[in-house]
Design a protein around this motif. Structure first.
Motif: not given
Length: 454
Positions: A294-300, A393-399, A402-404, A414-425
C-alpha cells in the motif's frame, strides 16, 4: 512449476502475461511471466507457485482468468472478444477461455460447476430473496451443496464454496455476530484466496468510519492524526466485538488506513506514518507485506519519488537503462503508439525541443506497439526522429508500473532518477515552461517543474 499452454489465434504476435494480486486488500497486481503468442496463435507460459491461486492472463486490454494448482499443466484456448459489444480501447475487457479438462475434480471444473448450481439456486429461490426470508433456503442450500461435494478433497475449493455463501449471507443481512463467529473468529486468514477476501472486505467495509460514528464513539483520530500511535490504535480497536482476533484486527487497521487515504477521513501524512509503523512493528509477515504494498502504491508516481527502473532495446537491439540516460541530465520520456495520431503529432514537437534543450535534457520515446517489427519499421520510415526511441518488451510490466492508461503519457525525472512531474505536461501544454526553468543557471528564482504538483 506450472505450465499454461494453448491457442489464442485472434491475438497472434501479441504478448500474453500471467498476473496475480500481490494481496487482496490493495489489489495491486504483479506479473509472474510473459511470452509472445506466435504466428500460429500458440503460446506457452511457465512459472513458479507453491500454492493454488487465481491468475489473470492479459493480452493488451483483454483479460481472462482461471485457477492454477502447483505442478499442474493446463491446455487452454482464449476466445476472441465479443464482437457484438463496443470494446473501449482504454479499459480492460473480459474474454472467455476453454480449458481442456481431464478430471471432474480439477479446480476450474469444480468452481464452474458450483457457480452454476449457485446461480440456479438464486434463480429458483428468487421469491424468498424478494420477500426477505432467504435464511432457511440458504441454510438448506448449504447442507445440500456440501453433501454433494463431500467426496472432493480440495481445501481451496471448499473455501471457495464457504466464502461464496458467506458473502451471500452478508448481503442478505444475516446476523453480523453469526457471520463473525462462523466465518472469521478462530478461522485462519486465507491471504491468497479471493473469495475469502471478497467476504472480508465486504464485512469490514469503511469500518473506521463505522467505529468513529457517534454510536460507537471510538476516538480513532487521537491515535491516527494526533499521536500516530500504532499500538494505541490496536488497543482501542480491541474494544470492538468483531476485532478480537489479533491478525484480523491488524488487517482491518491496514484496510481502514488504506480506505481513509482516499476519502480524506484522516491526514494522509498520518496514514503513511501509521502504515510505516505496521510495516516495521507487525509480528505478522503477511500484514507487513500488505502495508508495504500500500505504501508503494501511494508513493510510486509522485514528484520526489524514484521512477521505476527499466532497461529497454532500441531499433538495433542495443539496450539502454534509465540510470545511464539520466547521467548529468534530466530525462523527459513519453509512452507512445505509432498508430495514435495524437502521439505522432506530438513526436514532431519533441524533435524541436531536442534541438533547443538537448544539452541539458535527454529525450526518450518508449514504443508500446504490438510487435518489435512494427516499431523497427516506424523507425526506418521516420529518420527525422533523431532522439532515442526504445521498444517496451516487458509485457505489461512497465505499463503497470507507470500506470499507463492512454497514449501519449509523459514523465520528467531529474539526475537522481526522481520524478519532477508525474505525469508530466505534454508538448502541447506547458512543458517548455518547465524546460526553461530547469535549464536556467542555478541562481534562477524559478521553481522546477511545479506547475501541476503544488
Amino acid at each position: 512449476s506450472m505450465i499454461i499452454e494453448g491457442k489464442a489465434e485472434f491475438y497472434k504476435n501479441k504478448q500474453i502475461g500471467v498476473w496475480v494480486n500481490k494481496d487482496y486488500i490493495s489489489k495491486i497486481q504483479k506479473q509472474l511471466t510473459y511470452t509472445e503468442i506466435d504466428s500460429s496463435g500458440s503460446f506457452l507460459l511457465e512459472f513458479e507457485s507453491k500454492e493454488s491461486q487465481y491468475v489473470t492472463l492479459k493480452i493488451e486490454k483483454f483479460i481472462a482468468s482461471m485457477y492454477v494448482e502447483p505442478g499442474k499443466c493446463y491446455e487452454i484456448k482464449i476466445m476472441p472478444p465479443d464482437s457484438t459489444t463496443y470494446q473501449n480501447p482504454n479499459i480492460e475487457h473480459d474474454v472467455n477461455i476453454s480449458i481442456d479438462v481431464r478430471s471432474k475434480k480439477e479446480l476450474n471444473t469444480l468452481t464452474i460447476d458450483f457457480d452454476k448450481r449457485f446461480d440456479d439456486f438464486l434463480s429458483n429461490e428468487y421469491l424468498a430473496f424478494v420477500s426477505r426470508t432467504p435464511k432457511p433456503k440458504i441454510d438448506s442450500f448449504k447442507t445440500v451443496i456440501f453433501e454433494f461435494y463431500s467426496s472432493v478433497n480440495n481445501t481451496y475449493f471448499k473455501s471457495y464454496m464457504t466464502y461464496s455463501i458467506a458473502e451471500l449471507e452478508e448481503k442478505t443481512n444475516a446476523s453480523r455476530k453469526k457471520l463473525y463467529n462462523q466465518y472469521l473468529s478462530g478461522k485462519p486468514v486465507l491471504y491468497n484466496h479471493p473469495e475469502y477476501f471478497n467476504f472480508f472486505n465486504t464485512f469490514y467495509k469503511n469500518y473506521f468510519q463505522h467505529l468513529s460514528s457517534s454510536k460507537n464513539n471510538l476516538n480513532l483520530t487521537s491515535y491516527i492524526d494526533k499521536h500516530c500511535d500504532y499500538k494505541g490504535l490496536m488497543n482501542v480497536l480491541e474494544q470492538d466485538e468483531f476485532l478480537q482476533n489479533d491478525t484480523i484486527k491488524e488487517l482491518v487497521a491496514i484496510k481502514g488506513l488504506y480506505e481513509s487515504y482516499y476519502d480524506a477521513y484522516f491526514s494522509r501524512d498520518s496514514i503513511i506514518k501509521m502504515l510505516e509503523q505496521i510495516k516495521d512493528l507487525s509480528p505478522l509477515a503477511e500484514n507487513k507485506v500488505i502495508a508495504q504494498n500500500i505504501l508503494n502504491s501511494f508513493s510510486k508516481l509522485r514528484p520526489g519519488q524514484k521512477a521505476p527502473y527499466f532497461e529497454l532495446p532500441d531499433k538495433t537491439g542495443l539496450t539502454h537503462s534509465i540510470d545511464e540516460m539520466r547521467y548529468k541530465k534530466y530525462v523527459y520520456f513519453v509512452f507512445f503508439k505509432t498508430t495514435s495520431t495524437a502521439c505522432l503529432q506530438q513526436l514532431k514537437v519533441i524533435s524541436t525541443y531536442k534541438k533547443k534543450y538537448g544539452k541539458d535534457i535527454e529525450f526518450i520515446g518508449i514504443s508500446e506497439d504490438d510487435s518489435p517489427k512494427t516499431f523497427r519499421e516506424f523507425c526506418a520510415k521516420n529518420p527525422q526522429y533523431n532522439w532515442l526511441l526504445l521498444y517496451d518488451d516487458s509485457g505489461d510490466k512497465l505499463k503497470t508500473e507507470y500506470e499507463i492508461n492512454s497514449y501519449p503519457t509523459y514523465f520528467l525525472i531529474d539526475f537522481e532518477g526522481n520524478f519532477v512531474q508525474a505525469p508530466a505536461d505534454s508538448p502541447e501544454e506547458f512543458i517548455e515552461t518547465t524546460f526553461k526553468a530547469i535549464t536556467k543557471p542555478q541562481n534562477s528564482k524559478h521553481q522546477v517543474g511545479d506547475k501541476k504538483n503544488k
